[in-house]
Motif scaffolding. Structure first.
Motif, PDB file in Angstrom:
ATOM      1  N   LEU A  91       1.809 114.393  57.526  1.00 34.97           N
ATOM      2  CA  LEU A  91       1.494 113.586  58.703  1.00 34.97           C
ATOM      3  C   LEU A  91       2.352 112.324  58.745  1.00 34.97           C
ATOM      4  O   LEU A  91       2.708 111.840  59.824  1.00 34.97           O
ATOM      5  N   GLY A  92       2.687 111.796  57.568  1.00 32.88           N
ATOM      6  CA  GLY A  92       3.534 110.608  57.524  1.00 32.88           C
ATOM      7  C   GLY A  92       4.942 110.854  58.022  1.00 32.88           C
ATOM      8  O   GLY A  92       5.658 109.904  58.383  1.00 32.88           O
ATOM      9  N   GLU A  93       5.364 112.121  58.048  1.00 34.64           N
ATOM     10  CA  GLU A  93       6.700 112.440  58.541  1.00 34.64           C
ATOM     11  C   GLU A  93       6.751 112.579  60.057  1.00 34.64           C
ATOM     12  O   GLU A  93       7.834 112.761  60.624  1.00 34.64           O
ATOM     13  N   LEU A  94       5.609 112.491  60.717  1.00 36.90           N
ATOM     14  CA  LEU A  94       5.581 112.530  62.189  1.00 36.90           C
ATOM     15  C   LEU A  94       5.871 111.130  62.726  1.00 36.90           C
ATOM     16  O   LEU A  94       5.011 110.452  63.290  1.00 36.90           O
ATOM     17  N   ARG A  95       7.092 110.697  62.575  1.00 36.51           N
ATOM     18  CA  ARG A  95       7.430 109.307  62.862  1.00 36.51           C
ATOM     19  C   ARG A  95       7.580 109.027  64.358  1.00 36.51           C
ATOM     20  O   ARG A  95       7.312 107.912  64.811  1.00 36.51           O
ATOM     21  N   VAL A  96       8.032 110.003  65.119  1.00 40.59           N
ATOM     22  CA  VAL A  96       8.132 109.786  66.567  1.00 40.59           C
ATOM     23  C   VAL A  96       6.734 109.676  67.167  1.00 40.59           C
ATOM     24  O   VAL A  96       6.450 108.789  67.974  1.00 40.59           O
ATOM     25  N   LEU A  97       5.848 110.580  66.768  1.00 42.96           N
ATOM     26  CA  LEU A  97       4.456 110.496  67.222  1.00 42.96           C
ATOM     27  C   LEU A  97       3.832 109.183  66.786  1.00 42.96           C
ATOM     28  O   LEU A  97       3.139 108.517  67.563  1.00 42.96           O
ATOM     29  N   ASP A  98       4.092 108.782  65.545  1.00 40.30           N
ATOM     30  CA  ASP A  98       3.546 107.528  65.021  1.00 40.30           C
ATOM     31  C   ASP A  98       4.028 106.339  65.849  1.00 40.30           C
ATOM     32  O   ASP A  98       3.238 105.457  66.216  1.00 40.30           O
ATOM     33  N   SER A  99       5.319 106.304  66.167  1.00 39.85           N
ATOM     34  CA  SER A  99       5.867 105.205  66.960  1.00 39.85           C
ATOM     35  C   SER A  99       5.262 105.180  68.355  1.00 39.85           C
ATOM     36  O   SER A  99       4.953 104.108  68.898  1.00 39.85           O
ATOM     37  N   PHE A 100       5.068 106.356  68.929  1.00 41.47           N
ATOM     38  CA  PHE A 100       4.448 106.430  70.255  1.00 41.47           C
ATOM     39  C   PHE A 100       3.023 105.893  70.200  1.00 41.47           C
ATOM     40  O   PHE A 100       2.596 105.128  71.076  1.00 41.47           O
ATOM     41  N   MET A 101       2.276 106.273  69.172  1.00 43.99           N
ATOM     42  CA  MET A 101       0.894 105.796  69.024  1.00 43.99           C
ATOM     43  C   MET A 101       0.861 104.280  68.878  1.00 43.99           C
ATOM     44  O   MET A 101       0.006 103.611  69.473  1.00 43.99           O
ATOM     45  N   ARG A 102       1.780 103.730  68.105  1.00 44.88           N
ATOM     46  CA  ARG A 102       1.805 102.274  67.905  1.00 44.88           C
ATOM     47  C   ARG A 102       2.179 101.545  69.189  1.00 44.88           C
ATOM     48  O   ARG A 102       1.622 100.488  69.502  1.00 44.88           O
ATOM     49  N   GLU A 103       3.116 102.107  69.943  1.00 51.67           N
ATOM     50  CA  GLU A 103       3.484 101.485  71.214  1.00 51.67           C
ATOM     51  C   GLU A 103       2.330 101.557  72.204  1.00 51.67           C
ATOM     52  O   GLU A 103       2.092 100.603  72.976  1.00 51.67           O
ATOM     53  N   SER A 104       1.591 102.658  72.204  1.00 52.26           N
ATOM     54  CA  SER A 104       0.418 102.758  73.059  1.00 52.26           C
ATOM     55  C   SER A 104      -0.610 101.698  72.692  1.00 52.26           C
ATOM     56  O   SER A 104      -1.223 101.075  73.571  1.00 52.26           O
ATOM     57  N   SER A 105      -0.772 101.467  71.396  1.00 52.44           N
ATOM     58  CA  SER A 105      -1.715 100.435  70.956  1.00 52.44           C
ATOM     59  C   SER A 105      -1.222  99.033  71.294  1.00 52.44           C
ATOM     60  O   SER A 105      -2.024  98.112  71.458  1.00 52.44           O
ATOM     61  N   ARG A 106       0.075  98.856  71.379  1.00 55.86           N
ATOM     62  CA  ARG A 106       0.593  97.549  71.812  1.00 55.86           C
ATOM     63  C   ARG A 106       0.316  97.317  73.289  1.00 55.86           C
ATOM     64  O   ARG A 106      -0.139  96.238  73.693  1.00 55.86           O
ATOM     65  N   MET A 107       0.562  98.338  74.106  1.00 52.94           N
ATOM     66  CA  MET A 107       0.399  98.184  75.551  1.00 52.94           C
ATOM     67  C   MET A 107      -1.056  98.262  75.985  1.00 52.94           C
ATOM     68  O   MET A 107      -1.474  97.589  76.931  1.00 52.94           O
ATOM     69  N   HIS A 108      -1.840  99.093  75.295  1.00 49.74           N
ATOM     70  CA  HIS A 108      -3.224  99.350  75.730  1.00 49.74           C
ATOM     71  C   HIS A 108      -4.174  99.317  74.545  1.00 49.74           C
ATOM     72  O   HIS A 108      -4.886 100.287  74.277  1.00 49.74           O
ATOM     73  N   ALA A 109      -4.182  98.217  73.827  1.00 51.51           N
ATOM     74  CA  ALA A 109      -5.084  98.075  72.691  1.00 51.51           C
ATOM     75  C   ALA A 109      -6.514  97.902  73.182  1.00 51.51           C
ATOM     76  O   ALA A 109      -6.773  97.237  74.196  1.00 51.51           O
ATOM     77  N   LEU A 110      -7.466  98.493  72.454  1.00 44.94           N
ATOM     78  CA  LEU A 110      -8.876  98.266  72.801  1.00 44.94           C
ATOM     79  C   LEU A 110      -9.216  96.790  72.672  1.00 44.94           C
ATOM     80  O   LEU A 110      -9.987  96.250  73.458  1.00 44.94           O
ATOM     81  N   THR A 111      -8.636  96.133  71.661  1.00 48.37           N
ATOM     82  CA  THR A 111      -8.824  94.687  71.476  1.00 48.37           C
ATOM     83  C   THR A 111      -7.717  93.951  72.228  1.00 48.37           C
ATOM     84  O   THR A 111      -6.962  93.161  71.647  1.00 48.37           O
ATOM     85  N   GLN A 112      -7.636  94.196  73.524  1.00 49.22           N
ATOM     86  CA  GLN A 112      -6.506  93.704  74.300  1.00 49.22           C
ATOM     87  C   GLN A 112      -6.554  92.199  74.522  1.00 49.22           C
ATOM     88  O   GLN A 112      -5.518  91.565  74.706  1.00 49.22           O
ATOM     89  N   TYR A 113      -7.732  91.613  74.506  1.00 45.50           N
ATOM     90  CA  TYR A 113      -7.831  90.197  74.862  1.00 45.50           C
ATOM     91  C   TYR A 113      -7.857  89.279  73.639  1.00 45.50           C
ATOM     92  O   TYR A 113      -7.215  88.236  73.624  1.00 45.50           O
ATOM     93  N   THR A 114      -8.614  89.632  72.628  1.00 42.53           N
ATOM     94  CA  THR A 114      -8.634  88.805  71.414  1.00 42.53           C
ATOM     95  C   THR A 114      -8.621  89.706  70.187  1.00 42.53           C
ATOM     96  O   THR A 114      -9.019  90.871  70.229  1.00 42.53           O
TER      97      THR A 114
END
Length: 341
Positions: free
Chosen positions: A175-198
């Motif tokens: 699973l650690g070798e799925l780096r493109v998927l991992d990067s996409f997930m992290r970018e999604s969390s940057r743009m649409h984090a559940l803790t978006q305000y604080t």
């Protein structure tokens, strides 16, 4: 998926009694305490366990869960005895069980404590309360972003096929070798984090706290960092308003090759918190979500309906945002499907 990892497949299967109990407990745990505070004065809180229906239901779920877990705990103890007798514990050999029941038993044993079914239930329900909605909500945000960025889907699928060819069983290393998927997930969390305000909430318990620039925060005051402004800061994230699936993948070079993955905490993203109080379950969430999308992306295609595009993708909820759970999504089975082991 959380239930299978938490209590093992014998209790955590689909539509099992444990599933019903844990979901009911989580729903009650998230609503009943607030109802108690609104209904009773503080000096009567202790009565809620006897008179408030929500609190009484929590006790009922807890008792029944203890009955279900007692034999499971017994099998784990027997397995530990066999592993000790065969020397597998000393040599680091494979263990019979890898789930939260086993981990909690080992943790209590390391402190010389006896784990009871009731204590096990308390610990597991805390884990379930913390993991269910956050994991599912984060995964739904990622799914919405995958639908909105179909150009990334084929590349992620190619990566999954390539990694699975080298690793027929999905281990943590694979699973650690799925780096493109991992990067996409992290970018999604940057743009649409559940803790978006604080994020990174703290209480000053020993103070006053004085920063290097002279800012003083008195004792017993609460502080938090503005997550959205941090995530959209162009000095921190160049072209911050653009969704870039490879943004975090490009950072993982040289000495930073093991940094900037989805569960990393650091100066660039603070959704999981920071320091020694960072979310301890973030690695569990990372592996769970990756397994979900290995199955979903290889087995199905997704798109919004015309009607769905009229509704909001994300809904504000106090200091959080949540993906709209009522938004319709079209799902179509693909010709090729992958089995997640």
């Amino acid at each position: 998926m959380s239930a299978c990892v938490v209590v093992g497949p014998e209790l955590g299967g689909l539509d099992s009694e444990w599933q019903t109990l844990s979901m009911s407990y989580v729903a009650a745990a998230l609503s009943a305490p607030g109802q108690v505070k609104q209904t009773y004065p503080p000096w009567l809180y202790w009565l809620s366990q006897y008179i408030h229906p929500g609190i009484r239901s929590m006790w009922r779920y807890r008792r029944r869960a203890g009955e279900l877990l007692a034999p499971v705990l017994g099998t784990r103890r027997a397995a530990v005895e066999r592993e000790l007798k065969e020397g597998r514990r000393k040599t680091g050999g494979p263990r019979e069980y890898e789930d939260c029941v086993q981990w909690l038993l080992d943790a209590h044993s390391s402190y010389g404590k006896t784990l009871t079914p009731d204590q096990l239930v308390q610990d597991l329900f805390v884990i379930m309360t913390a993991s269910i909605h956050t994991t599912s909500g984060t995964a739904l945000c990622i799914l919405f972003d995958l639908i909105d960025h179909p150009e990334a889907v084929d590349e992620i699928r190619e990566e999954i096929v390539r990694v699975q060819a080298a690793h027929p069983v999905w281990t943590r290393q694979a699973l650690g070798e799925l780096r493109v998927l991992d990067s996409f997930m992290r970018e999604s969390s940057r743009m649409h984090a559940l803790t978006q305000y604080t994020a990174v909430q703290r209480v000053i318990t020993t103070g006053p706290w004085v920063f290097k620039d002279g800012l003083v925060i008195p004792t017993d005051h609460e502080v938090a960092f503005p997550s959205y402004h941090h995530n959209m800061d162009p000095d921190m994230h160049p072209d911050a308003g653009k969704f870039d699936a490879h943004r975090h993948l490009r950072k993982r070079t040289g000495p930073d090759v093991h940094k900037f993955h989805f569960a990393s905490v650091g100066e660039d993203l603070i959704g999981f918190g920071a320091g020694r109080h960072a979310c301890p379950g973030r690695f569990f969430a990372q592996e769970t979500i990756k397994l979900m999308f290995v199955h979903l992306l290889m087995g199905y295609d997704f798109q919004h309906t015309d009607e769905g595009l009229k509704g909001p993708l994300y809904l504000p909820n106090n200091l959080f945002i949540v993906p709209n759970p009522a938004l319709p999504v079209l799902v179509k089975a693909r010709a090729r499907e992958v089995t997640v082991v």
